[in-house]
Design a protein around this motif. Structure first.
Motif, PDB file in Angstrom:
ATOM      1  N   LEU A  36       0.860  -1.180   0.000  1.00 44.75           N
ATOM      2  CA  LEU A  36       0.000   0.000   0.000  1.00 44.75           C
ATOM      3  C   LEU A  36       0.893   1.225   0.000  1.00 44.75           C
ATOM      4  O   LEU A  36       1.756   1.356   0.868  1.00 44.75           O
ATOM      5  CB  LEU A  36      -0.831   0.021   1.279  1.00 44.75           C
ATOM      6  N   GLY A  37       0.691   2.103  -0.946  1.00 39.89           N
ATOM      7  CA  GLY A  37       1.493   3.325  -0.983  1.00 39.89           C
ATOM      8  C   GLY A  37       2.953   3.006  -1.222  1.00 39.89           C
ATOM      9  O   GLY A  37       3.340   2.583  -2.303  1.00 39.89           O
ATOM     10  N   VAL A  38       3.756   3.147  -0.206  1.00 37.26           N
ATOM     11  CA  VAL A  38       5.185   2.895  -0.366  1.00 37.26           C
ATOM     12  C   VAL A  38       5.784   2.459   0.964  1.00 37.26           C
ATOM     13  O   VAL A  38       5.327   2.858   2.032  1.00 37.26           O
ATOM     14  CB  VAL A  38       5.903   4.157  -0.898  1.00 37.26           C
ATOM     15  N   TRP A  57      12.809   2.827  -2.097  1.00 39.97           N
ATOM     16  CA  TRP A  57      11.377   3.161  -2.063  1.00 39.97           C
ATOM     17  C   TRP A  57      10.612   2.103  -2.847  1.00 39.97           C
ATOM     18  O   TRP A  57      10.584   2.138  -4.074  1.00 39.97           O
ATOM     19  CB  TRP A  57      11.126   4.556  -2.652  1.00 39.97           C
ATOM     20  N   SER A  67      -1.485   4.993 -13.040  1.00 41.40           N
ATOM     21  CA  SER A  67      -0.069   4.782 -12.843  1.00 41.40           C
ATOM     22  C   SER A  67       0.400   5.338 -11.504  1.00 41.40           C
ATOM     23  O   SER A  67      -0.365   5.961 -10.768  1.00 41.40           O
ATOM     24  CB  SER A  67       0.718   5.417 -13.988  1.00 41.40           C
ATOM     25  N   PRO A  69       1.777   7.729  -8.897  1.00 44.62           N
ATOM     26  CA  PRO A  69       1.833   9.199  -8.844  1.00 44.62           C
ATOM     27  C   PRO A  69       3.287   9.666  -8.872  1.00 44.62           C
ATOM     28  O   PRO A  69       4.116   9.172  -8.117  1.00 44.62           O
ATOM     29  CB  PRO A  69       1.174   9.544  -7.512  1.00 44.62           C
ATOM     30  N   ASN A  71       4.739  12.254  -7.870  1.00 40.73           N
ATOM     31  CA  ASN A  71       5.351  12.978  -6.742  1.00 40.73           C
ATOM     32  C   ASN A  71       6.135  12.046  -5.798  1.00 40.73           C
ATOM     33  O   ASN A  71       6.897  12.502  -4.958  1.00 40.73           O
ATOM     34  CB  ASN A  71       4.328  13.820  -5.960  1.00 40.73           C
ATOM     35  N   LYS A  74      10.123  12.348  -6.334  1.00 45.11           N
ATOM     36  CA  LYS A  74      10.902  13.536  -5.994  1.00 45.11           C
ATOM     37  C   LYS A  74      12.200  13.156  -5.282  1.00 45.11           C
ATOM     38  O   LYS A  74      12.194  12.386  -4.336  1.00 45.11           O
ATOM     39  CB  LYS A  74      10.049  14.443  -5.093  1.00 45.11           C
TER      40      LYS A  74
ATOM     41  N   LEU B 311      -1.115   8.231   4.099  1.00 46.70           N
ATOM     42  CA  LEU B 311      -0.252   7.060   3.986  1.00 46.70           C
ATOM     43  C   LEU B 311       0.880   7.290   4.986  1.00 46.70           C
ATOM     44  O   LEU B 311       1.213   8.430   5.306  1.00 46.70           O
ATOM     45  CB  LEU B 311       0.302   6.938   2.574  1.00 46.70           C
ATOM     46  N   ILE B 313       4.017   7.251   4.808  1.00 47.55           N
ATOM     47  CA  ILE B 313       5.098   8.091   4.313  1.00 47.55           C
ATOM     48  C   ILE B 313       4.735   9.581   4.427  1.00 47.55           C
ATOM     49  O   ILE B 313       5.591  10.436   4.672  1.00 47.55           O
ATOM     50  CB  ILE B 313       5.436   7.677   2.862  1.00 47.55           C
ATOM     51  N   GLU B 314       3.447   9.863   4.277  1.00 50.14           N
ATOM     52  CA  GLU B 314       2.959  11.240   4.402  1.00 50.14           C
ATOM     53  C   GLU B 314       2.873  11.641   5.865  1.00 50.14           C
ATOM     54  O   GLU B 314       3.175  12.775   6.237  1.00 50.14           O
ATOM     55  CB  GLU B 314       1.577  11.365   3.750  1.00 50.14           C
ATOM     56  N   HIS B 318       7.744  12.447   4.957  1.00 53.69           N
ATOM     57  CA  HIS B 318       8.756  12.159   3.939  1.00 53.69           C
ATOM     58  C   HIS B 318       8.215  12.435   2.539  1.00 53.69           C
ATOM     59  O   HIS B 318       8.929  12.360   1.556  1.00 53.69           O
ATOM     60  CB  HIS B 318       9.191  10.692   4.003  1.00 53.69           C
ATOM     61  N   GLN B 319       6.932  12.720   2.496  1.00 52.92           N
ATOM     62  CA  GLN B 319       6.277  12.831   1.200  1.00 52.92           C
ATOM     63  C   GLN B 319       5.032  13.673   1.392  1.00 52.92           C
ATOM     64  O   GLN B 319       4.306  13.512   2.373  1.00 52.92           O
ATOM     65  CB  GLN B 319       5.934  11.403   0.772  1.00 52.92           C
ATOM     66  N   GLY B 320       4.791  14.603   0.469  1.00 47.22           N
ATOM     67  CA  GLY B 320       3.590  15.434   0.565  1.00 47.22           C
ATOM     68  C   GLY B 320       2.398  14.731  -0.054  1.00 47.22           C
ATOM     69  O   GLY B 320       2.537  13.684  -0.670  1.00 47.22           O
ATOM     70  N   ILE B 321       1.217  15.314   0.120  1.00 47.87           N
ATOM     71  CA  ILE B 321       0.033  14.767  -0.528  1.00 47.87           C
ATOM     72  C   ILE B 321      -0.194  15.601  -1.779  1.00 47.87           C
ATOM     73  O   ILE B 321      -0.535  16.778  -1.683  1.00 47.87           O
ATOM     74  CB  ILE B 321      -1.194  14.808   0.401  1.00 47.87           C
ATOM     75  N   ASN B 322       0.056  14.996  -2.903  1.00 51.61           N
ATOM     76  CA  ASN B 322       0.033  15.700  -4.186  1.00 51.61           C
ATOM     77  C   ASN B 322       0.887  16.964  -4.140  1.00 51.61           C
ATOM     78  O   ASN B 322       0.523  17.997  -4.697  1.00 51.61           O
ATOM     79  CB  ASN B 322      -1.406  16.060  -4.580  1.00 51.61           C
ATOM     80  N   SER B 323       1.978  16.879  -3.450  1.00 48.84           N
ATOM     81  CA  SER B 323       2.851  18.042  -3.325  1.00 48.84           C
ATOM     82  C   SER B 323       4.253  17.538  -3.065  1.00 48.84           C
ATOM     83  O   SER B 323       4.432  16.494  -2.447  1.00 48.84           O
ATOM     84  CB  SER B 323       2.380  18.895  -2.150  1.00 48.84           C
ATOM     85  N   PRO B 324       5.255  18.260  -3.566  1.00 51.53           N
ATOM     86  CA  PRO B 324       6.621  17.786  -3.341  1.00 51.53           C
ATOM     87  C   PRO B 324       7.081  18.015  -1.903  1.00 51.53           C
ATOM     88  O   PRO B 324       8.095  17.458  -1.491  1.00 51.53           O
ATOM     89  CB  PRO B 324       7.453  18.625  -4.320  1.00 51.53           C
ATOM     90  N   GLY B 326       6.794  17.511   1.974  1.00 49.11           N
ATOM     91  CA  GLY B 326       6.191  16.730   3.041  1.00 49.11           C
ATOM     92  C   GLY B 326       6.115  17.551   4.324  1.00 49.11           C
ATOM     93  O   GLY B 326       6.976  18.371   4.598  1.00 49.11           O
ATOM     94  N   ILE B 337      -3.545   4.796   6.341  1.00 43.85           N
ATOM     95  CA  ILE B 337      -4.275   3.749   5.619  1.00 43.85           C
ATOM     96  C   ILE B 337      -3.701   2.364   5.938  1.00 43.85           C
ATOM     97  O   ILE B 337      -4.439   1.413   6.199  1.00 43.85           O
ATOM     98  CB  ILE B 337      -4.213   4.022   4.098  1.00 43.85           C
ATOM     99  N   ARG B 361      -5.630  14.897  -1.992  1.00 41.85           N
ATOM    100  CA  ARG B 361      -5.321  13.679  -2.752  1.00 41.85           C
ATOM    101  C   ARG B 361      -6.086  13.690  -4.076  1.00 41.85           C
ATOM    102  O   ARG B 361      -7.278  13.901  -4.093  1.00 41.85           O
ATOM    103  CB  ARG B 361      -5.657  12.428  -1.935  1.00 41.85           C
ATOM    104  N   GLU B 365      -4.771   9.338  -7.863  1.00 42.67           N
ATOM    105  CA  GLU B 365      -4.075   8.679  -6.751  1.00 42.67           C
ATOM    106  C   GLU B 365      -5.058   7.879  -5.892  1.00 42.67           C
ATOM    107  O   GLU B 365      -4.746   6.785  -5.425  1.00 42.67           O
ATOM    108  CB  GLU B 365      -3.319   9.685  -5.878  1.00 42.67           C
TER     109      GLU B 365
END
Ligand SMILES: Nc1nc2c(ncn2[C@@H]2O[C@H](COP(=O)(O)OP(=O)(O)OP(=O)(O)O)[C@@H](O)[C@H]2O)c(=O)[nH]1
Ligand SMILES: [Mg+2]
Ligand SMILES: [Zn+2]
Ligand SMILES: [Zn+2]
Lengths: 163, 395
Positions: A36-38, A57, A67, A69, A71, A74, B311, B313-314, B318-324, B326, B337, B361, B365
């Protein structure tokens, strides 16, 4: 220490998680549990006598209509494309992902794992040679199950991102 | 709707977290592309299967359509194709409704989804005499209360609206609207909303759900509260029992286990399984204890709705939500989730709907995650889905 983010990309079920687990923990699981996700794992490798920390990752696979995402990519230094030798269409997905990455974030050093070499393949070596022509591209026939070429695969990736 | 309710029918009116969303131009284009491709695929498949010979198309457009290409024939042709609606995500903030076989109408939370929810209830009631709505509130945050005064149901003097919630929830409604105390402080009147109790002729009453063992009621004479209800006691409405429990959120928040004839729906919005480094941190302990309560109430449930806004990672930034970029989401009050799926698997929940979606989101995605959940469902033999507005479940 130098850290490098490597993204694992490919269709669902091709063995991304299994390759990482074999490489990091030396285990293989027959049971399939979709990521799920990463999930991020790390492992240190040596390149030219230098220690490099690979941040792996392991991203959930590309779906037929949706596909990965972009982002998630990055800051990635390299991309490990995984193909499932037993599923012809997974090669197409890998190529689409590669194109998408190049379009969205530019060319990344990449290495290809043609996985599940312990099973009967649908893909031929010629298919792979065509898709990833030498000398620029490099693909390995791997098995996350037996461990075949798994070390070599990640080592090559480390060398690529260190170059 | 219309058809007989066997036990209870659950309606999802709003599953968005934080704010309502309307699909962007790009998202609409992506959804449209998806349906267009599907349509074209089906059309060409049909031409191939039924109107070609040795790889050559034969016949005329009239043969294919059964008429000239105009609205009627095209509609008929389209109806014969196997088209799957693209999934719809987004919409209003949190609001759920439960209808029971013994004719109770229960709503949980009054996010912006409440407006349409209340419309449906009014429509069902028609001119009927018994007009009682039971609203359970989880917590006072705006995305769980904002729809309240937009609902026509509050403006009909024949309606009885019973609100059962914690102190903060009742207060959030009362301080701006004065519906319980018939009083609004000068400083707040009219600021948040033009409406107030004098303009809202329905009958409102309140029940405060509280831990009466820790905080006895008698000490206080609160003009806002009609009655008190001890949190550990179930609320019984006909054949339905509703057991509240405290979850972990910056604002005190309740989950509810709703049981009717042995069927169980667990509602758990805005709860954070906190992922701090220090297991002894007071917030970490409180979160763990709350998670334990969620587990107890959700074990073997038929349906679970649970907040899974991020998620992992968010969550860790470490990671944004639809954004570079975080941002750490620790102490924002929402779960991951991955944790929801793991917990539901352990608790043997039959169907789990993951909601309180982050407004950032994107449509594709969400689809990507949902496709993984489809596969996870196959792998575990239990259903997992990203919650979607307008879902109706008969239990
Ligand atoms: N025989 C064999 N099976 C493999 C190999 N690699 C992976 N598998 C199996 O293939 C299935 C999928 O493997 P995963 O590693 O979970 O695949 P993934 O690419 O991570 O899948 P997603 O997370 O869904 O994108 C599992 O059942 C694995 O046991 C391999 O080299 N040989
Ligand atoms: Mg995986
Ligand atoms: Zn909320
Ligand atoms: Zn909240």
């Amino acid at each position: 220490m130098i850290k490098k983010k490597i993204v694992m990309l490919g269709s669902w079920g091709v063995g991304k998680t299994s390759l990482v687990r074999q490489f990091v923990e030396n285990v293989f699981e027959d049971k399939y549990l979709s990521t799920l996700g990463v999930k991020v794992d790390t492992k240190q490798v040596q390149v030219d006598g230098k220690e490099i920390k690979l941040m792996l990752w392991d991203i959930a696979g590309a779906e037929d209509n949706f596909s990965v995402p972009m982002n998630y990519l990055k800051g990635a230094a390299g991309c490990l494309l995984v193909v499932d030798g037993t599923r012809k269409e997974s090669l197409q997905t890998a190529l689409e992902l590669k194109t998408l990455v190049e379009k969205e974030i530019g060319a990344l050093p990449f290495v290809v794992a043609a996985n599940k070499s312990d099973l009967q393949w649908q893909l031929s070596n010629a298919d792979l040679e065509d898709a990833f022509p030498k000398p620029t591209d490099r693909w390995f026939s791997t098995s996350a199950k037996t461990g075949q070429n798994v070390e070599a695969l990640f080592q090559e990736m480390a060398e690529r991102v260190n170059a | 709707m219309g058809q007989e309710i066997e036990n209870m029918r659950i309606h999802f009116y709003g599953v968005q977290g934080s704010g309502s969303i309307f699909p962007s131009k790009e998202e609409r284009a992506a959804a449209r592309l998806q349906s267009d491709l599907q349509l074209l695929e089906q059309v060409f498949k049909r031409l191939q299967d039924e109107h070609s010979e040795d790889g050559q198309l034969k016949g005329s457009i009239r043969d294919v359509l059964g008429g000239e290409p105009e609205r009627n024939s095209l509609t008929k042709f389209r109806e014969q194709l196997e088209l799957v609606e693209p999934r719809v995500y987004g919409g209003w903030t949190t609001c759920f409704r439960i209808e029971t076989a013994d004719d109770y109408d229960i709503v949980i939370d009054c996010g912006s989804g409440f407006r349409i929810c209340a419309e449906d209830i009014m429509q069902k009631w028609g001119e009927k005499e018994e007009r009682h709505l039971y609203i359970f509130g989880s917590h006072a945050h705006f995305d769980h209360t904002e729809g309240f005064d937009q609902a026509a149901i509050c403006f009909d003097p024949r309606n009885h609206i019973h609100i059962l919630a914690n102190h903060q929830y009742l207060q959030a409604l009362d301080q701006n609207l004065g519906i319980f105390s018939h009083h609004i402080d000068m400083e707040v009147g009219g600021i948040q909303t033009p409406l107030h109790y004098e303009l809202m002729p329905a009958n409102f009453d309140s029940t405060e759900i509280r831990d009466l063992e820790r905080y006895p009621a008698s000490a206080e004479d609160d003009p806002m509260v009609g009655t008190f209800h001890h949190i550990n006691e179930p609320i019984v409405l006909g054949d339905t029992t509703i057991q509240p429990f405290e979850v972990f959120h910056p604002d005190p928040c309740l989950g509810f286990r709703i049981e009717h004839n042995g069927k169980v729906f667990v509602y758990c919005t805005d709860h954070e399984l906190r992922k701090g480094d220090d297991e002894d941190h007071p917030l970490q302990i409180a979160s763990r204890e709350a998670e334990q309560r969620v587990i107890e109430h959700a074990t073997d449930a038929d349906v679970l709705y649970r907040d899974g806004q991020f998620l992992e990672i968010e969550y860790h930034g470490h990671q944004g939500i639809n954004s570079p970029i975080g941002v750490s989401r620790k102490d924002w009050g929402h779960s991951c989730i991955e944790d929801v799926v793991a917990m539901a698997e352990r608790c043997r929940v039959k169907q789990t709907y993951i909601g309180h979606h982050d407004p950032n989101r994107t449509w594709s995605e969400r689809n990507w995650i949902d496709e993984t959940l489809v596969r996870r469902s196959e792998q575990s033999g239990r259903l997992f889905e990203m919650a979607k507005a307008e879902t109706v479940i008969d239990l």
